[in-house]
Design a protein around this motif. Structure first.
Motif, PDB file in Angstrom:
ATOM      1  N   LYS A 296      28.936  18.284  14.318  1.00 44.99           N
ATOM      2  CA  LYS A 296      28.404  17.867  13.009  1.00 44.99           C
ATOM      3  C   LYS A 296      26.900  17.633  13.032  1.00 44.99           C
ATOM      4  O   LYS A 296      26.191  17.996  12.086  1.00 44.99           O
ATOM      5  CB  LYS A 296      29.122  16.598  12.544  1.00 44.99           C
ATOM      6  CG  LYS A 296      28.587  16.015  11.241  1.00 44.99           C
ATOM      7  CD  LYS A 296      29.408  14.817  10.779  1.00 44.99           C
ATOM      8  CE  LYS A 296      28.855  14.229   9.494  1.00 44.99           C
ATOM      9  NZ  LYS A 296      29.679  13.107   8.992  1.00 44.99           N
ATOM     10  N   PHE A 297      26.405  17.019  14.082  1.00 49.47           N
ATOM     11  CA  PHE A 297      24.991  16.642  14.117  1.00 49.47           C
ATOM     12  C   PHE A 297      24.143  17.623  14.924  1.00 49.47           C
ATOM     13  O   PHE A 297      23.015  17.329  15.292  1.00 49.47           O
ATOM     14  CB  PHE A 297      24.852  15.217  14.684  1.00 49.47           C
ATOM     15  CG  PHE A 297      25.623  14.194  13.885  1.00 49.47           C
ATOM     16  CD1 PHE A 297      25.224  13.843  12.608  1.00 49.47           C
ATOM     17  CD2 PHE A 297      26.766  13.602  14.409  1.00 49.47           C
ATOM     18  CE1 PHE A 297      25.935  12.908  11.859  1.00 49.47           C
ATOM     19  CE2 PHE A 297      27.489  12.670  13.671  1.00 49.47           C
ATOM     20  CZ  PHE A 297      27.065  12.324  12.393  1.00 49.47           C
ATOM     21  N   MET A 298      24.704  18.799  15.177  1.00 49.52           N
ATOM     22  CA  MET A 298      24.009  19.845  15.927  1.00 49.52           C
ATOM     23  C   MET A 298      23.630  20.984  14.982  1.00 49.52           C
ATOM     24  O   MET A 298      24.090  21.025  13.837  1.00 49.52           O
ATOM     25  CB  MET A 298      24.921  20.342  17.060  1.00 49.52           C
ATOM     26  CG  MET A 298      25.240  19.254  18.080  1.00 49.52           C
ATOM     27  SD  MET A 298      26.666  19.646  19.120  1.00 49.52           S
ATOM     28  CE  MET A 298      26.054  21.062  20.012  1.00 49.52           C
ATOM     29  N   PRO A 299      22.776  21.926  15.411  1.00 53.00           N
ATOM     30  CA  PRO A 299      22.403  23.051  14.537  1.00 53.00           C
ATOM     31  C   PRO A 299      23.629  23.744  13.965  1.00 53.00           C
ATOM     32  O   PRO A 299      24.633  23.945  14.655  1.00 53.00           O
ATOM     33  CB  PRO A 299      21.629  23.970  15.485  1.00 53.00           C
ATOM     34  CG  PRO A 299      21.042  23.051  16.501  1.00 53.00           C
ATOM     35  CD  PRO A 299      22.070  21.980  16.706  1.00 53.00           C
ATOM     36  N   LYS A 300      23.549  24.121  12.682  1.00 50.41           N
ATOM     37  CA  LYS A 300      24.750  24.637  12.011  1.00 50.41           C
ATOM     38  C   LYS A 300      25.041  26.100  12.335  1.00 50.41           C
ATOM     39  O   LYS A 300      26.197  26.514  12.318  1.00 50.41           O
ATOM     40  CB  LYS A 300      24.641  24.449  10.500  1.00 50.41           C
ATOM     41  CG  LYS A 300      23.561  25.270   9.824  1.00 50.41           C
ATOM     42  CD  LYS A 300      23.567  25.048   8.318  1.00 50.41           C
ATOM     43  CE  LYS A 300      22.366  25.708   7.669  1.00 50.41           C
ATOM     44  NZ  LYS A 300      22.347  25.533   6.219  1.00 50.41           N
ATOM     45  N   GLU A 301      24.014  26.905  12.596  1.00 48.96           N
ATOM     46  CA  GLU A 301      24.239  28.343  12.777  1.00 48.96           C
ATOM     47  C   GLU A 301      25.265  28.648  13.871  1.00 48.96           C
ATOM     48  O   GLU A 301      26.157  29.500  13.667  1.00 48.96           O
ATOM     49  CB  GLU A 301      22.914  29.062  13.058  1.00 48.96           C
ATOM     50  CG  GLU A 301      21.993  29.152  11.857  1.00 48.96           C
ATOM     51  CD  GLU A 301      21.276  27.849  11.518  1.00 48.96           C
ATOM     52  OE1 GLU A 301      21.305  26.904  12.367  1.00 48.96           O
ATOM     53  OE2 GLU A 301      20.693  27.745  10.429  1.00 48.96           O
ATOM     54  N   PRO A 302      25.212  27.968  15.039  1.00 53.32           N
ATOM     55  CA  PRO A 302      26.231  28.253  16.059  1.00 53.32           C
ATOM     56  C   PRO A 302      27.657  27.916  15.618  1.00 53.32           C
ATOM     57  O   PRO A 302      28.611  28.501  16.135  1.00 53.32           O
ATOM     58  CB  PRO A 302      25.791  27.357  17.229  1.00 53.32           C
ATOM     59  CG  PRO A 302      24.326  27.155  17.029  1.00 53.32           C
ATOM     60  CD  PRO A 302      24.149  27.086  15.553  1.00 53.32           C
ATOM     61  N   ARG A 303      27.795  26.998  14.657  1.00 56.60           N
ATOM     62  CA  ARG A 303      29.150  26.658  14.192  1.00 56.60           C
ATOM     63  C   ARG A 303      29.804  27.871  13.543  1.00 56.60           C
ATOM     64  O   ARG A 303      31.009  28.125  13.738  1.00 56.60           O
ATOM     65  CB  ARG A 303      29.078  25.529  13.165  1.00 56.60           C
ATOM     66  CG  ARG A 303      28.536  24.225  13.694  1.00 56.60           C
ATOM     67  CD  ARG A 303      28.913  23.044  12.821  1.00 56.60           C
ATOM     68  NE  ARG A 303      28.330  23.035  11.504  1.00 56.60           N
ATOM     69  CZ  ARG A 303      27.327  22.241  11.107  1.00 56.60           C
ATOM     70  NH1 ARG A 303      26.779  21.395  11.968  1.00 56.60           N
ATOM     71  NH2 ARG A 303      26.893  22.265   9.870  1.00 56.60           N
ATOM     72  N   PHE A 304      29.059  28.615  12.733  1.00 57.62           N
ATOM     73  CA  PHE A 304      29.620  29.776  12.061  1.00 57.62           C
ATOM     74  C   PHE A 304      30.095  30.826  13.058  1.00 57.62           C
ATOM     75  O   PHE A 304      31.072  31.532  12.818  1.00 57.62           O
ATOM     76  CB  PHE A 304      28.594  30.397  11.115  1.00 57.62           C
ATOM     77  CG  PHE A 304      28.137  29.499   9.985  1.00 57.62           C
ATOM     78  CD1 PHE A 304      29.064  28.908   9.137  1.00 57.62           C
ATOM     79  CD2 PHE A 304      26.803  29.220   9.792  1.00 57.62           C
ATOM     80  CE1 PHE A 304      28.673  28.085   8.104  1.00 57.62           C
ATOM     81  CE2 PHE A 304      26.382  28.392   8.751  1.00 57.62           C
ATOM     82  CZ  PHE A 304      27.330  27.824   7.904  1.00 57.62           C
ATOM     83  N   LEU A 305      29.397  30.904  14.179  1.00 55.86           N
ATOM     84  CA  LEU A 305      29.751  31.907  15.190  1.00 55.86           C
ATOM     85  C   LEU A 305      30.856  31.422  16.111  1.00 55.86           C
ATOM     86  O   LEU A 305      31.599  32.226  16.686  1.00 55.86           O
ATOM     87  CB  LEU A 305      28.504  32.249  16.028  1.00 55.86           C
ATOM     88  CG  LEU A 305      27.338  32.841  15.240  1.00 55.86           C
ATOM     89  CD1 LEU A 305      26.125  33.039  16.148  1.00 55.86           C
ATOM     90  CD2 LEU A 305      27.723  34.161  14.576  1.00 55.86           C
ATOM     91  N   ALA A 306      30.991  30.099  16.245  1.00 56.33           N
ATOM     92  CA  ALA A 306      31.977  29.544  17.180  1.00 56.33           C
ATOM     93  C   ALA A 306      33.392  29.579  16.609  1.00 56.33           C
ATOM     94  O   ALA A 306      34.371  29.603  17.358  1.00 56.33           O
ATOM     95  CB  ALA A 306      31.605  28.104  17.534  1.00 56.33           C
ATOM     96  N   VAL A 307      33.518  29.580  15.274  1.00 55.66           N
ATOM     97  CA  VAL A 307      34.845  29.568  14.661  1.00 55.66           C
ATOM     98  C   VAL A 307      35.512  30.932  14.782  1.00 55.66           C
ATOM     99  O   VAL A 307      34.842  31.956  14.724  1.00 55.66           O
ATOM    100  CB  VAL A 307      34.739  29.104  13.193  1.00 55.66           C
ATOM    101  CG1 VAL A 307      34.043  30.128  12.344  1.00 55.66           C
ATOM    102  CG2 VAL A 307      36.108  28.789  12.614  1.00 55.66           C
ATOM    103  N   LYS A 308      36.817  30.924  14.956  1.00 49.02           N
ATOM    104  CA  LYS A 308      37.564  32.183  15.090  1.00 49.02           C
ATOM    105  C   LYS A 308      37.534  32.947  13.775  1.00 49.02           C
ATOM    106  O   LYS A 308      37.919  32.427  12.740  1.00 49.02           O
ATOM    107  CB  LYS A 308      39.010  31.876  15.500  1.00 49.02           C
ATOM    108  CG  LYS A 308      39.852  33.120  15.759  1.00 49.02           C
ATOM    109  CD  LYS A 308      41.251  32.725  16.220  1.00 49.02           C
ATOM    110  CE  LYS A 308      42.079  32.259  15.055  1.00 49.02           C
ATOM    111  NZ  LYS A 308      43.501  32.024  15.419  1.00 49.02           N
ATOM    112  N   SER A 309      37.059  34.186  13.804  1.00 42.73           N
ATOM    113  CA  SER A 309      36.937  34.956  12.560  1.00 42.73           C
ATOM    114  C   SER A 309      38.220  35.729  12.279  1.00 42.73           C
ATOM    115  O   SER A 309      38.983  36.059  13.175  1.00 42.73           O
ATOM    116  CB  SER A 309      35.751  35.912  12.631  1.00 42.73           C
ATOM    117  OG  SER A 309      35.912  36.821  13.693  1.00 42.73           O
ATOM    118  N   LEU A 310      38.434  36.022  10.989  1.00 39.81           N
ATOM    119  CA  LEU A 310      39.620  36.764  10.561  1.00 39.81           C
ATOM    120  C   LEU A 310      39.333  38.266  10.553  1.00 39.81           C
ATOM    121  O   LEU A 310      38.209  38.675  10.310  1.00 39.81           O
ATOM    122  CB  LEU A 310      40.036  36.314   9.163  1.00 39.81           C
ATOM    123  CG  LEU A 310      40.476  34.847   9.051  1.00 39.81           C
ATOM    124  CD1 LEU A 310      40.746  34.490   7.586  1.00 39.81           C
ATOM    125  CD2 LEU A 310      41.724  34.585   9.892  1.00 39.81           C
TER     126      LEU A 310
END
Length: 310
Positions: A296-310
């Motif tokens: 939550k308190f870290m840069p957001k861009e890596p979050r989008f890449l870390a989530v499993k994509s469909l």
């Protein structure tokens, strides 16, 4: 520099196009703006203010004095090391959800009824705001709401709608702790009824922290990460934080209209029509929240890449 203030009532008159344009620009350039004349009755807002403050004084204040943030700050002051508490927020919080009403504070007369009524008004305002975003993004009416309500049947919404009631009590050493650490919001549309006397909320704009000035009876709107994804980056979720204050007990009531945990969120098809490539993966919102909980308190861009994509 001040965040935009928009008269929501003008959507229904001759200035509709101008108002739509103002909201589009606020979403694109700020991710934060204030709505006035939003339609929530003033009498109701005044009751919410009073009862929230009463609730903190009668049901929350004593417990905060022995809370973890207070203990950690006292220890830090005794050490006199010059450090700052980086992983703690100077905040008292309780959450209101439809399914946990038996857990709502119960010793403040009228609080449950008033907050239930307020939440219904805010939910309606969230729906109107999402329709405005649909229109500004060139999406069919109801697109965002439908995307958030995975598996909706018979008109019963499956989207997550929660209200976080926060107070930021006076802090003896505000330079040593955050009121609330800088972050972007994970979900969809956030509708904030903030204190009209004490400031402290700031939004990051072009590398500078800007105060979200108290404006009596305004509703602050900010867009979360899922609106950024759906708009293919046209609307950005904004970094924001709350400063601890030496004086005043700042009240903050934030309502979140977020996707259902089962909802599949990705860039809207209109992005392809405009000839721009998809900048974000498509994923299940619940999977995104698993990542967000730890980042939550870290840069957001890596979050989008870390989530499993469909």
């Amino acid at each position: 520099m001040a965040i935009p203030v928009i008269d929501f009532s003008k959507l229904n008159g001759e200035e509709r196009e101008k108002t739509l344009s103002e909201i589009a620009r606020a979403c694109e350039e700020w991710g934060f703006f204030q709505l006035v004349n939003h339609g929530i009755p003033l009498e109701l807002l005044n009751k919410v203010k009073k009862l929230s403050s009463d609730c903190y004084k009668t049901e929350r204040e004593e417990a905060f004095k022995t809370s973890n943030p207070v203990k950690l700050l006292n220890e830090l002051v005794q050490k006199n090391s010059g450090e700052k508490l980086e992983n703690v927020d100077w905040e008292d919080v309780f959450t209101l959800l439809d399914h946990n009403q038996n857990e709502w504070p119960s010793n403040t007369c009228g609080l449950k009824e008033t907050m239930g009524e307020y939440r219904e008004e805010v939910r309606k305002l969230a729906s109107k705001m999402m329709e405005v975003m649909d229109e500004n993004l060139g999406l069919p009416k109801g697109y965002i709401k439908k995307a958030f309500n995975e598996g909706m049947e018979d008109g019963e919404e499956t989207a997550f709608f929660g209200t976080k009631v926060s107070h930021y009590p006076p802090c003896p050493h505000p330079e040593l702790v955050n009121g609330l650490r800088a972050h972007t919001d994970a979900g969809g549309v956030v509708l904030l009824f903030q204190d009209d006397e004490y400031d402290g909320l700031q939004v990051l704009k072009d590398g500078e922290w800007i105060d979200v000035q108290p404006l009596p009876n305004a509703i602050v709107i900010n867009t979360g990460d899922q609106i950024e994804v759906l708009s293919n980056g046209r609307y950005k979720s904004a970094w924001h934080r709350v400063l601890a204050r030496e004086e005043g007990n700042r009240r903050s009531i934030a309502s979140f209209y977020n996707p259902s945990y089962k909802a599949a969120i990705g860039p809207a098809a209109v992005a392809e029509k405009e000839g721009s490539e998809k900048k974000y993966p498509k994923f299940v919102f619940g999977d995104y929240m698993d990542v967000y909980a730890n980042q939550k308190f870290m840069p957001k861009e890596p979050r989008f890449l870390a989530v499993k994509s469909l």
